[in-house]
Design a protein around this motif. Structure first.
Motif, PDB file in Angstrom:
ATOM      1  N   TYR A  54       0.825  -1.202   0.000  1.00  0.00           N
ATOM      2  CA  TYR A  54       0.000   0.000   0.000  1.00  0.00           C
ATOM      3  C   TYR A  54       0.862   1.258   0.000  1.00  0.00           C
ATOM      4  N   HIS A  70      -5.572   7.002   3.733  1.00  0.00           N
ATOM      5  CA  HIS A  70      -6.159   6.008   2.836  1.00  0.00           C
ATOM      6  C   HIS A  70      -5.076   5.055   2.357  1.00  0.00           C
ATOM      7  N   LEU A  72      -3.859   2.916  -0.257  1.00  0.00           N
ATOM      8  CA  LEU A  72      -4.147   2.665  -1.666  1.00  0.00           C
ATOM      9  C   LEU A  72      -3.315   1.466  -2.115  1.00  0.00           C
ATOM     10  N   LYS A  76      -2.616   0.428  -7.926  1.00  0.00           N
ATOM     11  CA  LYS A  76      -3.516   1.473  -8.431  1.00  0.00           C
ATOM     12  C   LYS A  76      -2.772   2.763  -8.782  1.00  0.00           C
ATOM     13  N   VAL A  88      -3.712   8.319  -9.760  1.00  0.00           N
ATOM     14  CA  VAL A  88      -4.686   7.258  -9.507  1.00  0.00           C
ATOM     15  C   VAL A  88      -5.949   7.571 -10.290  1.00  0.00           C
ATOM     16  N   LEU A  90      -9.025   7.791  -9.658  1.00  0.00           N
ATOM     17  CA  LEU A  90     -10.039   7.990  -8.616  1.00  0.00           C
ATOM     18  C   LEU A  90     -10.381   9.460  -8.553  1.00  0.00           C
ATOM     19  N   GLN A  94     -14.930   9.208  -4.686  1.00  0.00           N
ATOM     20  CA  GLN A  94     -14.534   7.813  -4.472  1.00  0.00           C
ATOM     21  C   GLN A  94     -13.638   7.687  -3.246  1.00  0.00           C
ATOM     22  N   LEU A  95     -12.737   8.630  -3.056  1.00  0.00           N
ATOM     23  CA  LEU A  95     -11.846   8.577  -1.889  1.00  0.00           C
ATOM     24  C   LEU A  95     -12.609   8.805  -0.589  1.00  0.00           C
ATOM     25  N   ALA A  98     -13.941   5.583   0.554  1.00  0.00           N
ATOM     26  CA  ALA A  98     -12.962   4.495   0.630  1.00  0.00           C
ATOM     27  C   ALA A  98     -12.592   4.163   2.075  1.00  0.00           C
ATOM     28  N   SER A 119      -8.938  -3.988  -0.695  1.00  0.00           N
ATOM     29  CA  SER A 119      -8.740  -4.540  -2.043  1.00  0.00           C
ATOM     30  C   SER A 119     -10.047  -4.575  -2.828  1.00  0.00           C
ATOM     31  N   TYR A 121     -12.673  -2.706  -2.440  1.00  0.00           N
ATOM     32  CA  TYR A 121     -13.113  -1.345  -2.766  1.00  0.00           C
ATOM     33  C   TYR A 121     -12.441  -0.850  -4.048  1.00  0.00           C
ATOM     34  N   TYR A 122     -11.147  -1.155  -4.190  1.00  0.00           N
ATOM     35  CA  TYR A 122     -10.395  -0.683  -5.345  1.00  0.00           C
ATOM     36  C   TYR A 122     -10.389  -1.682  -6.503  1.00  0.00           C
TER      37      TYR A 122
END
Length: 132
Positions: A54, A70, A72, A76, A88, A90, A94-95, A98, A119, A121-122
């Motif tokens: 991440y 967050h 990520l 991504k 990204v 996004l 969306q964030l 998240a 995972s 979510y993305y």
């Protein structure tokens, strides 16, 4: 070459393909429209595979108040040389929905249910399930 602040005499080299983890923190994160979303605060490495799991990005708030972190999935992000940061696919909405946490919260990085939620979510496989 610059010297590492962690281990004197150890070179920190940045190439077109490699960057020292210490240099990733503070790198801006943009959306696909080149709008700045936040900043990479840290990276989380998988000890077994050695891969980055991440990028922990700060997002939201004002002057650090109300800011959230967050995780990520590294897959991504892509680095954009012209922007000097990661991009990204996004947007802010969306964030906001998240998985995230406040600086005052303790995160159990070993909790696979939480990791699976990130995972899912993305739309990526969890880092522990990715084939090398």
């Amino acid at each position: 070459m610059a010297s590492s602040p962690v281990a004197p005499g150890v070179a920190i080299e940045e190439t077109a393909q490699l960057i020292a983890a210490a240099k990733v923190g503070g790198t801006p994160v943009y959306n696909r429209h080149a709008e700045r979303l936040g900043t990479v605060e840290d990276v989380m490495l998988d000890k077994q595979s050695g891969r980055v799991a991440y990028a922990v990005m700060s997002f939201g708030g004002f002057l650090g108040i109300g800011e959230r972190y967050h995780p990520l999935p590294w897959s991504k992000l892509r680095y954009d040389v012209d922007l000097g940061g990661y991009v990204v696919d996004l947007d802010r909405d969306q964030l906001q929905g998240a998985p995230s946490y406040a600086s005052s919260e303790e995160i159990d990085w070993t909790d696979r249910q939480w990791g699976q939620r990130v995972s899912d979510y993305y739309g990526v496989s969890p880092h522990w399930a990715q084939v090398p």
